[in-house]
Design a protein around this motif. Structure first.
Motif, PDB file in Angstrom:
ATOM      1  N   ARG A   1       2.298   9.101  -6.217  1.00  0.00           N
ATOM      2  CA  ARG A   1       2.725  10.455  -5.868  1.00  0.00           C
ATOM      3  C   ARG A   1       3.927  10.894  -6.710  1.00  0.00           C
ATOM      4  O   ARG A   1       3.936  11.981  -7.280  1.00  0.00           O
TER       5      ARG A   1
ATOM      6  N   LYS B   1       1.150   4.057  -3.066  1.00  0.00           N
ATOM      7  CA  LYS B   1       0.929   5.492  -2.822  1.00  0.00           C
ATOM      8  C   LYS B   1       2.142   6.307  -3.261  1.00  0.00           C
ATOM      9  O   LYS B   1       2.011   7.359  -3.882  1.00  0.00           O
TER      10      LYS B   1
ATOM     11  N   SER C   1       0.827  -1.200   0.000  1.00  0.00           N
ATOM     12  CA  SER C   1       0.000   0.000   0.000  1.00  0.00           C
ATOM     13  C   SER C   1       0.869   1.260   0.000  1.00  0.00           C
ATOM     14  O   SER C   1       0.607   2.199  -0.755  1.00  0.00           O
ATOM     15  N   SER C   2       1.905   1.270   0.822  1.00  0.00           N
ATOM     16  CA  SER C   2       2.807   2.432   0.888  1.00  0.00           C
ATOM     17  C   SER C   2       3.572   2.605  -0.418  1.00  0.00           C
ATOM     18  O   SER C   2       3.783   3.722  -0.881  1.00  0.00           O
TER      19      SER C   2
END
Length: 170
Positions: free
Chosen positions: A26, A22, A18-19
């Motif tokens: 970004r 993201k 998930s990180s």
């Protein structure tokens, strides 16, 4: 530390993924915005045609206005460039091609345009107008030398991409 639980002594891979997702979104979105900005700033508004090899002239404002970027989560990539416009040109085979002008400007090539004879000169016909039925009309092939604007913007910003990844996963 992401994804590591000291009490249970196990690695939580879903938090890491998930990180990472993201951070990818970004960083690539930021990179797309930077490339678009550089491409937009390279396109100048002037009355003269730009010399071959330099960014194109933006006479109408459409090219500069319709430069976009978008993150594609399925491919985890970013797409940067001009939108396909409704402006219709014709390919070498004589069939209509929508949105061909930005591509021809970037890489060079030829398009076919329709013209009509008005006030002693040949003028381009807007295909949505009633002038299509003008008695004196012709098709003319225009060869356009490359006036790249997206490629040079990407080359200019590419070295900065590796630094954008630094400390991006939190």
């Amino acid at each position: 530390m992401i994804g590591f639980n000291f009490k249970g002594q196990h690695f939580d891979s879903s938090k890491v993924l998930s990180s990472t997702d993201k951070a990818t979104r970004r960083v690539l979105s930021k990179f797309g915005a930077f490339v678009r900005t550089v491409a937009k700033s390279s396109i100048r508004r002037r009355k003269k045609v730009s010399p071959p090899g330099s960014p194109p002239t933006n006479r109408t404002g459409f090219l500069k206005k319709y430069l976009f970027f978008g993150y594609d989560p399925t491919k985890q990539s970013v797409v940067i460039g001009p939108a396909k416009l409704n402006k219709i040109s014709f390919g070498q085979d004589g069939y209509p091609v929508k949105g061909a002008v930005p591509e021809v400007l970037e890489h060079g090539g030829s398009i076919v345009i329709w013209e009509h004879f008005k006030h002693g000169i040949w003028q381009r016909i807007d295909l949505r107008s009633k002038r299509r039925a003008a008695p004196q009309k012709r098709k003319r092939t225009i060869n356009i030398e490359a006036r790249p604007f997206m490629g040079p913007a990407l080359e200019k910003e590419s070295p900065k991409l590796s630094n954008m990844w630094k400390d991006s996963i939190k």
